[in-house]
Scaffold this motif. Structure first.
Motif, PDB file in Angstrom:
ATOM      1  N   CYS A  26      -1.571   3.828   2.558  1.00 36.58           N
ATOM      2  CA  CYS A  26      -1.212   2.681   3.392  1.00 36.58           C
ATOM      3  C   CYS A  26      -1.638   2.925   4.834  1.00 36.58           C
ATOM      4  CB  CYS A  26       0.293   2.414   3.329  1.00 36.58           C
ATOM      5  SG  CYS A  26       0.854   1.816   1.722  1.00 36.58           S
ATOM      6  N   GLU A  27      -1.325   4.104   5.360  1.00 34.77           N
ATOM      7  CA  GLU A  27      -1.701   4.434   6.734  1.00 34.77           C
ATOM      8  C   GLU A  27      -3.216   4.408   6.910  1.00 34.77           C
ATOM      9  OE1 GLU A  27       0.226   8.182   7.438  1.00 34.77           O
ATOM     10  OE2 GLU A  27       2.154   7.228   7.879  1.00 34.77           O
ATOM     11  N   SER A  32       1.160  -1.704   6.231  1.00 33.27           N
ATOM     12  CA  SER A  32       2.479  -1.087   6.109  1.00 33.27           C
ATOM     13  C   SER A  32       2.844  -0.984   4.631  1.00 33.27           C
ATOM     14  CB  SER A  32       3.541  -1.915   6.837  1.00 33.27           C
ATOM     15  OG  SER A  32       3.819  -3.113   6.126  1.00 33.27           O
ATOM     16  N   GLN A  34       5.615  -1.675   3.305  1.00 31.10           N
ATOM     17  CA  GLN A  34       6.370  -2.877   2.960  1.00 31.10           C
ATOM     18  C   GLN A  34       5.426  -4.023   2.603  1.00 31.10           C
ATOM     19  OE1 GLN A  34       6.772  -0.989   5.671  1.00 31.10           O
ATOM     20  NE2 GLN A  34       8.921  -0.451   5.866  1.00 31.10           N
TER      21      GLN A  34
END
Length: 63
Positions: A26-27, A32, A34
Protein backbone atom coordinates in the motif's frame (compact mmCIF):
# COMPACT_ATOMS: atom_id res chain seq x y z
CA UNK A 1 -12.17 26.09 12.58
CA UNK A 2 -14.04 22.86 11.92
CA UNK A 3 -12.63 20.14 9.73
CA UNK A 4 -14.71 19.33 6.60
CA UNK A 5 -16.51 16.01 6.82
CA UNK A 6 -15.82 13.25 4.35
CA UNK A 7 -18.78 12.18 2.22
CA UNK A 8 -18.01 8.60 3.20
CA UNK A 9 -19.78 7.70 6.42
CA UNK A 10 -19.04 4.12 7.44
CA UNK A 11 -22.09 2.16 8.51
CA UNK A 12 -20.00 -0.72 9.82
CA UNK A 13 -16.51 -0.78 11.24
CA UNK A 14 -14.31 -3.86 11.07
CA UNK A 15 -10.87 -4.35 12.58
CA UNK A 16 -8.71 -6.57 10.39
CA UNK A 17 -5.18 -7.83 10.93
CA UNK A 18 -3.14 -7.64 7.76
CA UNK A 19 0.40 -8.82 7.10
CA UNK A 20 3.18 -6.23 7.02
CA UNK A 21 3.69 -7.01 3.32
CA UNK A 22 0.20 -5.63 2.61
CA UNK A 23 1.06 -2.37 4.37
CA UNK A 24 4.34 -2.17 2.44
CA UNK A 25 2.53 -2.70 -0.88
CA UNK A 26 0.00 0.00 0.00
CA UNK A 27 2.77 2.43 0.94
CA UNK A 28 4.68 1.63 -2.27
CA UNK A 29 1.58 2.34 -4.37
CA UNK A 30 0.68 5.51 -2.46
CA UNK A 31 -2.70 4.14 -1.35
CA UNK A 32 -3.91 3.87 2.22
CA UNK A 33 -4.68 0.37 3.51
CA UNK A 34 -8.21 1.56 4.33
CA UNK A 35 -8.80 2.71 0.74
CA UNK A 36 -7.45 -0.55 -0.67
CA UNK A 37 -9.63 -2.70 1.58
CA UNK A 38 -12.72 -0.54 0.89
CA UNK A 39 -12.08 -0.90 -2.83
CA UNK A 40 -11.64 -4.66 -2.58
CA UNK A 41 -14.87 -5.03 -0.57
CA UNK A 42 -16.75 -2.86 -3.07
CA UNK A 43 -15.47 -4.95 -6.01
CA UNK A 44 -16.65 -8.15 -4.33
CA UNK A 45 -20.12 -6.57 -4.17
CA UNK A 46 -20.02 -5.50 -7.83
CA UNK A 47 -19.47 -1.86 -6.91
CA UNK A 48 -16.77 0.79 -7.18
CA UNK A 49 -16.18 4.24 -5.72
CA UNK A 50 -16.61 7.13 -8.17
CA UNK A 51 -14.68 10.42 -8.13
CA UNK A 52 -17.14 11.80 -5.54
CA UNK A 53 -16.54 8.83 -3.19
CA UNK A 54 -19.99 7.36 -3.94
CA UNK A 55 -20.62 3.67 -4.50
CA UNK A 56 -21.79 2.93 -8.05
CA UNK A 57 -22.15 -0.35 -10.01
CA UNK A 58 -19.04 -1.65 -11.75
CA UNK A 59 -19.08 -1.12 -15.51
CA UNK A 60 -20.95 -4.02 -17.06
CA UNK A 61 -22.48 -5.08 -13.71
CA UNK A 62 -26.23 -5.41 -13.41
CA UNK A 63 -27.84 -2.49 -11.59
Amino acid sequence: MSKPKSQFQPSNVLLVEVPPQFIALCEASGASPQAVLRGMAAMLCGLRYDEDDRLVPLDGAAA
